[in-house]
Design an enzyme around this catalytic site. Structure first.
Site, short mmCIF file in Angstrom:
data_model
loop_
_atom_site.label_atom_id
_atom_site.label_comp_id
_atom_site.label_asym_id
_atom_site.label_seq_id
_atom_site.Cartn_x
_atom_site.Cartn_y
_atom_site.Cartn_z
N ALA A 296 32.16 35.03 42.86
CA ALA A 296 31.28 35.91 43.69
C ALA A 296 32.00 36.84 44.81
O ALA A 296 31.51 37.46 45.60
CB ALA A 296 30.32 35.21 44.65
N TYR B 178 43.83 42.81 23.50
CA TYR B 178 42.73 42.48 24.11
C TYR B 178 41.64 41.85 23.21
O TYR B 178 41.46 40.73 23.17
CB TYR B 178 41.99 43.57 25.23
CG TYR B 178 40.99 42.76 26.19
CD1 TYR B 178 41.48 42.62 27.44
CD2 TYR B 178 39.92 42.25 25.92
CE1 TYR B 178 40.85 41.93 28.39
CE2 TYR B 178 39.30 41.60 26.69
CZ TYR B 178 39.60 41.46 28.08
OH TYR B 178 38.75 40.62 28.88
N LYS C 64 36.55 35.69 24.70
CA LYS C 64 35.21 36.72 24.96
C LYS C 64 34.09 36.55 23.81
O LYS C 64 32.80 36.77 24.06
CB LYS C 64 35.54 38.07 25.11
CG LYS C 64 36.46 38.53 26.41
CD LYS C 64 35.52 38.14 27.76
CE LYS C 64 36.32 38.28 28.96
NZ LYS C 64 35.61 37.93 30.02
N VAL D 15 40.82 48.14 37.88
CA VAL D 15 41.78 47.25 38.64
C VAL D 15 41.15 46.17 39.37
O VAL D 15 40.56 46.53 40.10
CB VAL D 15 42.67 48.03 39.56
CG1 VAL D 15 43.75 47.43 40.18
CG2 VAL D 15 43.15 49.62 38.84
P1 NAI Z 1 38.28 38.70 39.91
O1 NAI Z 1 39.72 38.09 39.71
O2 NAI Z 1 38.15 39.88 40.64
O3 NAI Z 1 37.40 37.78 40.24
C1 NAI Z 1 37.13 36.38 39.71
C2 NAI Z 1 36.57 35.58 40.70
O4 NAI Z 1 36.35 34.31 40.04
C3 NAI Z 1 37.00 35.48 42.07
O5 NAI Z 1 35.53 35.31 42.93
C4 NAI Z 1 37.28 33.99 42.16
O6 NAI Z 1 37.23 33.28 43.29
C5 NAI Z 1 36.67 33.33 40.98
N1 NAI Z 1 37.49 32.10 40.62
C6 NAI Z 1 38.47 32.23 39.77
N2 NAI Z 1 38.73 30.81 39.54
C7 NAI Z 1 37.61 30.04 40.13
C8 NAI Z 1 37.53 28.63 40.12
N3 NAI Z 1 38.16 27.80 39.38
N4 NAI Z 1 36.32 28.30 40.68
C9 NAI Z 1 35.62 29.14 41.23
N5 NAI Z 1 35.75 30.46 41.30
C10 NAI Z 1 36.84 30.92 40.69
O7 NAI Z 1 37.79 39.36 38.36
P2 NAI Z 1 36.93 40.38 37.65
O8 NAI Z 1 38.13 41.39 37.03
O9 NAI Z 1 36.10 40.81 38.57
O10 NAI Z 1 36.79 39.44 36.46
C11 NAI Z 1 35.37 38.95 36.39
C12 NAI Z 1 34.76 38.98 34.92
O11 NAI Z 1 34.59 40.36 34.61
C13 NAI Z 1 35.77 38.44 33.93
O12 NAI Z 1 34.90 37.52 33.09
C14 NAI Z 1 36.47 39.43 33.42
O13 NAI Z 1 37.12 39.21 32.10
C15 NAI Z 1 35.46 40.56 33.11
N6 NAI Z 1 35.91 41.94 33.08
C16 NAI Z 1 36.71 42.53 33.99
C17 NAI Z 1 37.19 43.76 33.55
C18 NAI Z 1 38.38 44.42 34.38
O14 NAI Z 1 38.70 45.68 34.00
N7 NAI Z 1 38.60 43.86 35.66
C19 NAI Z 1 36.36 44.53 32.59
C20 NAI Z 1 35.62 43.76 31.99
C21 NAI Z 1 35.15 42.81 32.25
#
Ligand code: NAI
Length: 394
Positions: A48, A233, A242, A272
């Site tokens: 979150a 990907y 995924k 990003v």
């Molecule tokens: P992010 O790196 O901004 O956020 C990740 C979150 O997970 C953070 O809140 C972090 O504290 C938490 N986290 C990580 N390891 C943890 C653990 N062991 N225990 C508790 N919390 C943990 O990542 P983002 O990009 O928002 O990714 C979220 C989802 O969205 C992923 O499934 C990603 O594949 C998906 N996604 C991302 C895209 C992108 O371009 N960034 C595009 C489409 C989907």
């Protein structure tokens, strides 16, 4: 302390508390200006503190009026080093939620662990009774399994090595890169980290503890992207994870039909974030995408995506589904007019014409912004407090 960005590889090792607060404030203002959306009213967001999870939490709370519990894995400050951006974001989120009388508590620790699941379940029991929306937005490089083994995810192809262009955003150079295929074990491990197994563990533990409301909704996030990025990907090791996530959504809906649970995967836009900066080839694609989508008025960040997901897809009447469990907010990214321009740019792009064809400045702005740098209204010459407390974490 006067806090400056310190970039190391794909991350910035410092974060600016006031800048992060400003980012959260801007996201809150965005959703409030857009008006109310329907949402679960008692919401758990796993992952979150940054990216899509933070934007989901902000949308649920400030546009949906939800009480939220957030789980994240962030570092507090030790008084000498700054906290991580997600720590500051969460502190700011709770501060603004309190001002509006919105319940918000956060738990910091490894979401894969049994201990954190138990802590969250106890908190739900004590404070909320049950939750009606669970957002699973983890992006993690590794997972410690219940037997103590730690497995890592890799960003590799499956099958054969793949060569294409990438960008070194630091040196603004376009160059070829070859991505090696993952071994069977690497693919399996990536699926363990980024697939649906832990999502299912969460939902099962919550059902067992009777903290899921009847008719609850759960949702995880995925990416598909255009063919250009598929070897890396969609058809790569992360794509295998995924695919597992997608199958898990189907399984969850079936297995928990008794309580009327609906599980979805939302396919989001390439953006990003801390997680995506590390994927080879993708940053060049993203920088080109920004260059194409911005003048068309189609560019969105995490908050725009999540607000649109809640408003127009997940909670619209009827829901807008691509199949029985898939929601698509990558629809604008995949528009023909966008992808045609992206492919044309991709063919031509080189170090010499990089700025003409890709929005590397925009990429850097968003990158710095994730860590609270480059915000308007923040005085970066000011000595600031770095040891910020999250109200619900003592
Ligand atoms: P992010 O790196 O901004 O956020 C990740 C979150 O997970 C953070 O809140 C972090 O504290 C938490 N986290 C990580 N390891 C943890 C653990 N062991 N225990 C508790 N919390 C943990 O990542 P983002 O990009 O928002 O990714 C979220 C989802 O969205 C992923 O499934 C990603 O594949 C998906 N996604 C991302 C895209 C992108 O371009 N960034 C595009 C489409 C989907």
């Amino acid at each position: 302390m006067i806090v400056e960005p310190k970039i190391r590889g794909f991350i910035c090792t410092t974060a600016h508390a006031e800048g992060c607060r400003e980012n959260v404030k801007n996201q809150i203002e965005y959703v409030k200006a857009k008006g109310k959306v329907a949402s679960g009213k008692k919401v758990l967001v796993i992952g979150a503190s940054t990216g899509y999870g933070l934007a989901s939490r902000i949308t649920a709370a400030f546009a949906g009026g939800a009480a939220t519990i957030g789980v994240m894995f962030e570092k507090p400050s030790n008084g000498k080093k700054t906290a991580s951006a997600g720590w500051y974001n969460t502190a700011a989120f709770e501060e603004f939620a309190a001002k509006e009388g919105l319940y918000a508590k956060s738990i910091n620790g490894d979401a894969f662990s049994k201990d954190i699941k138990e802590q969250v379940i106890n908190l739900i029991k004590e404070d909320l009774g049950k939750v009606d929306l669970v957002v699973y937005s983890l992006a993690a490089p590794r997972r410690t399994m219940p037997d103590g083994e730690t497995v890592s995810s890799v960003l590799k192809t499956t099958g054969e090595a793949y060569t294409n262009k990438t960008v070194d955003v630091a040196n603004r150079t376009v160059m070829p890169v070859t991505i090696e295929p993952a071994t069977e074990k690497e693919i399996e491990d990536t699926v363990k980290v980024m697939g649906g197994e832990d999502w299912k563990d969460w939902i099962s533990a919550m059902k067992e503890a009777d903290v899921l409301a009847d008719g609850a909704v759960t949702m995880a996030y995925s990416y598909i992207g255009p063919e250009l990025t598929h070897p890396m990907y969609y058809n790569g090791s992360i794509g295998a994870a995924k695919a597992h996530l997608y199958n898990t959504a189907k399984e969850l809906t079936k297995e928990f039909a008794e309580i009327g649970l609906s599980a979805y995967v939302s396919v989001n836009k390439a953006l990003v974030t801390q997680a995506s900066s590390a994927i080879p080839i993708v940053p060049l694609y993203t920088a080109i995408l920004y260059k194409v989508m911005k003048p068309l008025g189609l560019h969105e960040g995490c908050i725009e995506q999540m607000h649109r997901l809640f408003k127009d897809k997940l909670y619209s009447e009827p829901k807008v589904l691509a199949d029985d469990c898939l929601l698509r907010v990558d629809d604008w990214e995949l528009k023909d007019e966008v992808q045609q321009k992206v492919s044309e740019a991709w063919e031509k792009i080189s170090t010499e014409n990089l700025d003409e064809l890709a929005d590397v400045d925009g990429y850097w702005d968003e990158f710095y912004n994730m860590f609270g740098f480059g915000c308007e209204n923040v005085d970066y010459d000011k000595d600031i407090e770095i040891d910020i407390k999250i109200p619900s974490i003592v």
